[in-house]
Scaffold this motif. Structure first.
Motif, PDB file in Angstrom:
ATOM      1  N   PHE A 196       0.714  -1.305  -0.199  1.00  0.00           N
ATOM      2  CA  PHE A 196       0.153   0.205  -0.226  1.00  0.00           C
ATOM      3  C   PHE A 196       0.811   1.277  -0.108  1.00  0.00           C
ATOM      4  O   PHE A 196       0.699   2.251  -0.838  1.00  0.00           O
ATOM      5  N   ARG A 197       1.803   1.251   0.821  1.00  0.00           N
ATOM      6  CA  ARG A 197       2.731   2.486   1.003  1.00  0.00           C
ATOM      7  C   ARG A 197       3.451   2.644  -0.238  1.00  0.00           C
ATOM      8  O   ARG A 197       3.772   3.698  -0.774  1.00  0.00           O
ATOM      9  N   PHE A 198       4.074   1.632  -0.706  1.00  0.00           N
ATOM     10  CA  PHE A 198       4.779   1.741  -1.979  1.00  0.00           C
ATOM     11  C   PHE A 198       4.158   2.221  -3.018  1.00  0.00           C
ATOM     12  O   PHE A 198       4.581   3.023  -3.754  1.00  0.00           O
ATOM     13  N   ALA A 199       2.934   1.663  -3.337  1.00  0.00           N
ATOM     14  CA  ALA A 199       2.161   1.881  -4.566  1.00  0.00           C
ATOM     15  C   ALA A 199       1.654   3.501  -4.305  1.00  0.00           C
ATOM     16  O   ALA A 199       1.612   4.312  -5.376  1.00  0.00           O
ATOM     17  N   VAL A 200       1.410   3.861  -3.207  1.00  0.00           N
ATOM     18  CA  VAL A 200       1.058   5.446  -3.213  1.00  0.00           C
ATOM     19  C   VAL A 200       2.106   6.304  -3.379  1.00  0.00           C
ATOM     20  O   VAL A 200       1.936   7.348  -4.181  1.00  0.00           O
ATOM     21  N   GLU A 201       3.360   6.028  -2.705  1.00  0.00           N
ATOM     22  CA  GLU A 201       4.313   6.801  -3.248  1.00  0.00           C
ATOM     23  C   GLU A 201       4.941   6.605  -4.627  1.00  0.00           C
ATOM     24  O   GLU A 201       5.272   7.647  -5.051  1.00  0.00           O
ATOM     25  N   ARG A 202       4.919   5.537  -5.356  1.00  0.00           N
ATOM     26  CA  ARG A 202       5.322   5.383  -6.762  1.00  0.00           C
ATOM     27  C   ARG A 202       4.403   6.145  -7.449  1.00  0.00           C
ATOM     28  O   ARG A 202       4.692   6.787  -8.511  1.00  0.00           O
ATOM     29  N   ALA A 203       3.183   5.845  -7.234  1.00  0.00           N
ATOM     30  CA  ALA A 203       2.177   6.467  -7.988  1.00  0.00           C
ATOM     31  C   ALA A 203       2.153   8.065  -7.977  1.00  0.00           C
ATOM     32  O   ALA A 203       2.171   8.985  -9.160  1.00  0.00           O
ATOM     33  N   ALA A 204       2.557   8.443  -6.908  1.00  0.00           N
ATOM     34  CA  ALA A 204       2.626   9.975  -6.565  1.00  0.00           C
ATOM     35  C   ALA A 204       1.654  10.999  -7.481  1.00  0.00           C
ATOM     36  O   ALA A 204       1.998  11.934  -7.970  1.00  0.00           O
ATOM     37  N   GLY A 205       0.403  10.481  -7.281  1.00  0.00           N
ATOM     38  CA  GLY A 205      -0.672  11.376  -7.690  1.00  0.00           C
ATOM     39  C   GLY A 205      -0.911  11.226  -9.130  1.00  0.00           C
ATOM     40  O   GLY A 205      -1.814  11.672  -9.642  1.00  0.00           O
ATOM     41  N   ARG A 206      -0.343  10.269  -9.851  1.00  0.00           N
ATOM     42  CA  ARG A 206      -0.583   9.921 -11.158  1.00  0.00           C
ATOM     43  C   ARG A 206      -1.703   9.161 -11.473  1.00  0.00           C
ATOM     44  O   ARG A 206      -2.639   9.277 -12.623  1.00  0.00           O
ATOM     45  N   CYS A 207      -2.132   8.400 -10.338  1.00  0.00           N
ATOM     46  CA  CYS A 207      -3.507   7.676 -10.504  1.00  0.00           C
ATOM     47  C   CYS A 207      -3.755   7.578  -9.086  1.00  0.00           C
ATOM     48  O   CYS A 207      -3.129   7.518  -8.167  1.00  0.00           O
ATOM     49  N   LYS A 208      -4.983   7.107  -8.834  1.00  0.00           N
ATOM     50  CA  LYS A 208      -5.486   6.738  -7.485  1.00  0.00           C
ATOM     51  C   LYS A 208      -4.986   5.075  -7.074  1.00  0.00           C
ATOM     52  O   LYS A 208      -5.112   4.464  -8.092  1.00  0.00           O
ATOM     53  N   ILE A 209      -5.035   5.008  -5.872  1.00  0.00           N
ATOM     54  CA  ILE A 209      -4.545   3.463  -5.513  1.00  0.00           C
ATOM     55  C   ILE A 209      -5.620   3.175  -4.680  1.00  0.00           C
ATOM     56  O   ILE A 209      -6.116   3.788  -3.478  1.00  0.00           O
ATOM     57  N   ILE A 210      -6.223   2.193  -4.632  1.00  0.00           N
ATOM     58  CA  ILE A 210      -7.262   1.298  -4.115  1.00  0.00           C
ATOM     59  C   ILE A 210      -6.829   0.006  -3.519  1.00  0.00           C
ATOM     60  O   ILE A 210      -6.152  -0.689  -4.180  1.00  0.00           O
ATOM     61  N   ALA A 211      -6.903   0.120  -2.215  1.00  0.00           N
ATOM     62  CA  ALA A 211      -6.264  -1.126  -1.477  1.00  0.00           C
ATOM     63  C   ALA A 211      -7.437  -2.167  -1.278  1.00  0.00           C
ATOM     64  O   ALA A 211      -8.553  -1.731  -0.792  1.00  0.00           O
ATOM     65  N   GLY A 212      -7.080  -3.395  -1.550  1.00  0.00           N
ATOM     66  CA  GLY A 212      -7.934  -4.370  -1.331  1.00  0.00           C
ATOM     67  C   GLY A 212      -7.689  -5.042  -0.020  1.00  0.00           C
ATOM     68  O   GLY A 212      -6.711  -5.511   0.603  1.00  0.00           O
ATOM     69  N   THR A 213      -8.736  -4.671   0.656  1.00  0.00           N
ATOM     70  CA  THR A 213      -8.565  -5.025   2.233  1.00  0.00           C
ATOM     71  C   THR A 213      -9.865  -5.973   2.735  1.00  0.00           C
ATOM     72  O   THR A 213     -10.302  -6.147   4.028  1.00  0.00           O
ATOM     73  N   GLY A 214     -10.466  -6.458   1.699  1.00  0.00           N
ATOM     74  CA  GLY A 214     -11.679  -7.374   2.372  1.00  0.00           C
ATOM     75  C   GLY A 214     -11.316  -8.827   2.551  1.00  0.00           C
ATOM     76  O   GLY A 214     -10.278  -9.164   2.352  1.00  0.00           O
ATOM     77  N   SER A 215     -12.031  -9.349   3.542  1.00  0.00           N
ATOM     78  CA  SER A 215     -11.601 -10.791   3.690  1.00  0.00           C
ATOM     79  C   SER A 215     -13.175 -11.398   4.565  1.00  0.00           C
ATOM     80  O   SER A 215     -14.130 -10.674   4.390  1.00  0.00           O
ATOM     81  N   ASN A 216     -12.980 -12.693   5.033  1.00  0.00           N
ATOM     82  CA  ASN A 216     -14.458 -13.218   5.393  1.00  0.00           C
ATOM     83  C   ASN A 216     -14.427 -12.998   6.925  1.00  0.00           C
ATOM     84  O   ASN A 216     -15.134 -13.548   7.617  1.00  0.00           O
ATOM     85  N   ALA A 247      -4.598   0.481   5.650  1.00  0.00           N
ATOM     86  CA  ALA A 247      -4.547   1.215   4.256  1.00  0.00           C
ATOM     87  C   ALA A 247      -4.621   2.632   4.482  1.00  0.00           C
ATOM     88  O   ALA A 247      -3.976   3.412   3.553  1.00  0.00           O
ATOM     89  N   GLU A 248      -5.554   3.081   5.220  1.00  0.00           N
ATOM     90  CA  GLU A 248      -5.765   4.366   5.396  1.00  0.00           C
ATOM     91  C   GLU A 248      -4.640   5.393   5.809  1.00  0.00           C
ATOM     92  O   GLU A 248      -4.153   6.197   5.202  1.00  0.00           O
ATOM     93  N   GLN A 249      -3.950   4.614   6.695  1.00  0.00           N
ATOM     94  CA  GLN A 249      -2.599   5.276   7.425  1.00  0.00           C
ATOM     95  C   GLN A 249      -1.596   5.145   6.075  1.00  0.00           C
ATOM     96  O   GLN A 249      -0.791   6.083   6.185  1.00  0.00           O
ATOM     97  N   ALA A 250      -1.761   4.191   5.266  1.00  0.00           N
ATOM     98  CA  ALA A 250      -0.567   4.165   4.354  1.00  0.00           C
ATOM     99  C   ALA A 250      -0.840   5.384   3.217  1.00  0.00           C
ATOM    100  O   ALA A 250      -0.149   5.547   2.373  1.00  0.00           O
ATOM    101  N   GLY A 251      -2.079   5.898   3.322  1.00  0.00           N
ATOM    102  CA  GLY A 251      -2.316   7.196   2.450  1.00  0.00           C
ATOM    103  C   GLY A 251      -3.128   6.512   1.057  1.00  0.00           C
ATOM    104  O   GLY A 251      -3.074   7.361   0.041  1.00  0.00           O
ATOM    105  N   VAL A 252      -3.783   5.565   1.249  1.00  0.00           N
ATOM    106  CA  VAL A 252      -4.608   4.903  -0.416  1.00  0.00           C
ATOM    107  C   VAL A 252      -5.776   6.063  -0.346  1.00  0.00           C
ATOM    108  O   VAL A 252      -6.021   6.542   0.549  1.00  0.00           O
ATOM    109  N   ASP A 253      -6.238   5.752  -1.736  1.00  0.00           N
ATOM    110  CA  ASP A 253      -7.241   6.806  -1.915  1.00  0.00           C
ATOM    111  C   ASP A 253      -8.840   5.999  -1.608  1.00  0.00           C
ATOM    112  O   ASP A 253      -9.792   6.883  -1.666  1.00  0.00           O
TER     113      ASP A 253
END
Length: 291
Positions: A62-82, A94-100
């Motif tokens: 999550f953190r890596f994708a947010v940093e690498r995208a650098a605002g060029r696209c949105k990052i959505i984290a898969g956080t679902g489970s059963n 994920a929210e703390q990591a800065g995802v959108d």
């Protein structure tokens, strides 16, 4: 929150030891944004092999994708489970990591009732300020989020969209009954154009790893009223839509798309058990498929 019309459910690159390859992950993110025209990326979804990623790996991704995208696209984290509590934990992480936003799959295996699924998604949405995208994929989960339950959930302020894999009929019913601000994404590449035709907003895609730019042209042609052009582009894309899941026999995602990416010069590695890599005949099929 608008995630755009073309969202790629990104694979997780692995090295020869099947550990995350961070250098390739960075190159893949750049490629999906710049060459394949993704508006957003889903990180750690099923295509990203979420069942075999640890919580620490997910947080790092999550953190890596947010940093690498650098605002060029949105990052959505898969956080679902059963497990609702675990999904809340991952969502807060994920929210703390800065995802959108977050993508929440319907709870699998334990087969909750419609009321159970409603309370599951409601509890997670209430635990975060992030926009939430529901994910209904009965073929994988063993349960189907009904139209009625989806429409109930659409009344919750930060539940903003659904990724729908049940049927075009269900997409039609959701579009007809949901608030105007709630959007429907197809979760099946082959249904991209039909989904748009019944009022869907876009696609959360696997094939966009390979033909994302063409898919963007398809969507733009349709939304600009050039329906004949959209139909032609769809016909040219359709073999890839189907072939990445049937090469020529059913292959579990993301086995085929990872093989296709390797052929295109992106060394995303293999898959973690219990998935296994493509066979030689399947590899030949994919090679012919993507030219």
């Amino acid at each position: 929150m608008c995630f755009g019309r073309l969202i790629t459910a990104m694979v997780t690159p692995f090295d020869e030891q099947l550990e995350i390859d961070w250098e390739v992950a960075g190159s893949l993110i750049d490629y999906l944004i710049e060459e394949q025209k993704s508006d957003s990326l889903v990180v750690c979804g099923t295509t990203g092999e979420s069942p075999t990623l640890t919580d620490r790996e997910k947080e790092d991704l999550f953190r890596f994708a947010v940093e690498r995208a650098a605002g060029r696209c949105k990052i959505i984290a898969g956080t679902g489970s059963n497990d609702t509590r675990h999904s809340i934990h991952l969502t807060k992480m994920a929210e703390q990591a800065g995802v959108d936003g977050v993508l929440l799959v319907a709870p699998y295996y334990n087969k909750p009732s419609q009321e159970g699924m409603y309370r599951h998604f409601k509890a997670i949405a209430e635990a975060t300020s992030l926009p939430v995208v529901l994910y209904n994929v009965p073929g994988r989960t063993g349960v189907s989020l009904s139209t009625e339950t989806t429409l109930r959930l659409a009344q919750i302020q930060n539940i903003v969209a659904t990724k729908e894999c049940a049927s075009v009929e269900q997409m039609t019913e959701i579009v007809a009954g949901a608030p105007e601000s709630f959007v429907v994404y197809s979760g099946d590449d082959a249904v991209t154009l039909p989904a748009l035709a019944v009022g869907g907003y876009g696609i959360i895609s696997v094939a966009s790893h390979i033909i994302g730019a063409e898919m963007k042209r398809l969507i733009e042609a349709y939304t600009e009223g050039r329906t004949a052009d959209a139909a032609k582009i769809n016909a040219s894309c359709y073999p890839v839509f189907k072939g990445l899941f049937h090469c020529p026999h059913p292959v579990p995602n993301p086995v085929a798309v990872k093989a296709a990416l390797r052929m295109k010069g992106l060394p995303v590695g293999g898959v973690r058990l219990p998935l296994v890599d493509v066979t030689d005949p399947e590899l030949d099929f994919i090679r012919k498929l993507i030219g």
